[in-house]
Design an enzyme around this catalytic site. Structure first.
Site, short mmCIF file in Angstrom:
data_model
loop_
_atom_site.label_atom_id
_atom_site.label_comp_id
_atom_site.label_asym_id
_atom_site.label_seq_id
_atom_site.Cartn_x
_atom_site.Cartn_y
_atom_site.Cartn_z
N ASP A 109 0.52 -0.97 0.06
CA ASP A 109 -0.22 -0.05 0.35
C ASP A 109 1.14 1.35 -0.20
O ASP A 109 2.11 1.11 0.67
CB ASP A 109 -1.03 0.30 1.54
CG ASP A 109 -2.30 0.91 0.95
OD1 ASP A 109 -3.21 0.15 1.09
OD2 ASP A 109 -1.77 2.38 0.79
N ILE A 110 0.76 2.49 -0.91
CA ILE A 110 1.53 3.45 -0.97
C ILE A 110 1.41 3.98 0.16
O ILE A 110 2.49 5.19 0.14
CB ILE A 110 0.85 4.19 -1.93
CG1 ILE A 110 1.60 4.95 -2.91
CG2 ILE A 110 -0.08 5.08 -1.76
CD1 ILE A 110 1.73 5.73 -4.11
N ASN B 45 -12.89 -2.60 1.90
CA ASN B 45 -13.84 -1.87 1.87
C ASN B 45 -14.99 -2.30 0.65
O ASN B 45 -13.67 -1.78 -0.44
CB ASN B 45 -13.05 -0.17 2.09
CG ASN B 45 -12.69 -0.61 3.34
OD1 ASN B 45 -13.12 -0.81 4.62
ND2 ASN B 45 -11.27 -0.08 3.38
N GLU C 91 -12.10 3.56 -1.35
CA GLU C 91 -11.87 4.40 -2.57
C GLU C 91 -11.29 4.56 -4.20
O GLU C 91 -11.24 4.61 -5.20
CB GLU C 91 -10.33 5.32 -1.88
CG GLU C 91 -10.74 6.32 -0.21
CD GLU C 91 -11.37 7.12 -0.35
OE1 GLU C 91 -11.21 7.90 -1.85
OE2 GLU C 91 -11.85 7.63 0.12
N VAL C 92 -11.43 2.88 -4.40
CA VAL C 92 -10.30 2.58 -5.42
C VAL C 92 -11.49 1.52 -6.07
O VAL C 92 -11.87 0.19 -5.46
CB VAL C 92 -8.90 1.88 -5.48
CG1 VAL C 92 -8.48 1.71 -6.30
CG2 VAL C 92 -7.92 2.95 -4.71
N HIS D 233 -9.84 -5.31 -4.03
CA HIS D 233 -8.84 -5.05 -2.70
C HIS D 233 -8.77 -5.59 -1.70
O HIS D 233 -9.76 -5.03 -1.20
CB HIS D 233 -7.45 -3.86 -2.83
CG HIS D 233 -8.66 -2.86 -2.64
ND1 HIS D 233 -9.18 -2.12 -3.31
CD2 HIS D 233 -8.87 -2.04 -1.94
CE1 HIS D 233 -9.47 -0.82 -2.97
NE2 HIS D 233 -9.54 -0.90 -1.25
N HIS E 276 -7.09 -6.18 1.93
CA HIS E 276 -5.82 -5.24 2.31
C HIS E 276 -5.26 -6.07 3.45
O HIS E 276 -6.17 -7.35 3.90
CB HIS E 276 -6.90 -4.10 3.60
CG HIS E 276 -6.70 -3.18 2.75
ND1 HIS E 276 -6.22 -1.63 2.48
CD2 HIS E 276 -8.22 -2.65 2.16
CE1 HIS E 276 -6.87 -0.89 1.88
NE2 HIS E 276 -8.38 -1.62 1.58
P1 AMP Z 1 -9.55 1.25 0.16
O1 AMP Z 1 -9.94 2.74 0.66
O2 AMP Z 1 -10.01 0.08 0.79
O3 AMP Z 1 -10.44 1.71 -1.18
O4 AMP Z 1 -8.16 1.89 0.01
C1 AMP Z 1 -7.32 2.16 -0.87
C2 AMP Z 1 -6.22 2.05 -0.21
O5 AMP Z 1 -5.18 1.83 -1.91
C3 AMP Z 1 -5.43 3.09 0.20
O6 AMP Z 1 -5.05 2.26 1.69
C4 AMP Z 1 -4.66 4.19 -0.43
O7 AMP Z 1 -3.65 4.52 0.23
C5 AMP Z 1 -4.10 2.61 -1.38
N1 AMP Z 1 -3.57 2.94 -2.58
C6 AMP Z 1 -3.98 4.10 -3.24
N2 AMP Z 1 -2.87 4.34 -4.13
C7 AMP Z 1 -1.91 3.37 -4.19
C8 AMP Z 1 -1.38 3.53 -5.71
N3 AMP Z 1 -0.94 3.82 -6.58
N4 AMP Z 1 -0.24 2.32 -5.07
C9 AMP Z 1 -0.73 1.39 -3.38
N5 AMP Z 1 -1.99 1.75 -2.84
C10 AMP Z 1 -2.47 2.59 -3.56
#
Ligand code: AMP
Length: 125
Positions: free
Chosen positions: A39-40, A97, A105-106, A110, A112
């Site tokens: 995770d970034i 999530n 957010e994405v 995914h 974690h």
């Molecule tokens: P979520 O809130 O469960 O959708 O988590 C999205 C996760 O993606 C967050 O923990 C971010 O820090 C992570 N994230 C966003 N962009 C990147 C990236 N380019 N590389 C790795 N992790 C990312």
């Protein structure tokens, strides 16, 4: 801004771009069905994201549309990454999530993997 997980998959999401090689990732594992990377913005000593390679928004989308091979491959990849990261003996947490209320957010499924330290309660009250 959290995504609406009931909407169709958006090919422009960050993890789709990582899968296409358009953005870098610190990969720790890859096979036919899954990719795992750091995770970034790590929230624990170990914070890895595991994603299926197919275009699925959420767990319910994935479990509805993915093939048996994709599902088996993804589930096995999560377990392998946990073992490889050395978090099994001390314990670890899996989190997905999904949608607005969970703050997804994405818009690419995914999981974690958190570990490497005490993780506290499951949710803040
Ligand atoms: P979520 O809130 O469960 O959708 O988590 C999205 C996760 O993606 C967050 O923990 C971010 O820090 C992570 N994230 C966003 N962009 C990147 C990236 N380019 N590389 C790795 N992790 C990312």
């Amino acid at each position: 801004m959290p995504i609406d997980a009931t909407k169709p998959y958006d090919e422009s999401n960050i993890f789709a771009r990582i899968l296409r090689g358009e953005l870098p990732a610190e990969t720790v594992y890859e096979d036919e069905h899954a990719l795992a990377f750091h995770d970034i913005n790590p929230l624990a000593a170990v914070h890895i994201l595991v994603i299926p390679k197919g275009a699925y928004v959420s767990w319910d989308d994935f479990s509805d549309r993915a093939t048996e091979a994709e599902i088996a491959g993804f589930v096995r990849a999560v377990g392998k990454v946990a073992r490889d990261q050395g978090v099994v003996v001390q314990g670890y947490r899996l989190l997905a999530n999904i949608g607005k209320r969970a703050g997804q957010e994405v818009g690419h499924l995914h999981v974690h993997i958190f570990g490497g330290q005490p993780l506290g309660p499951m949710l803040a009250r």
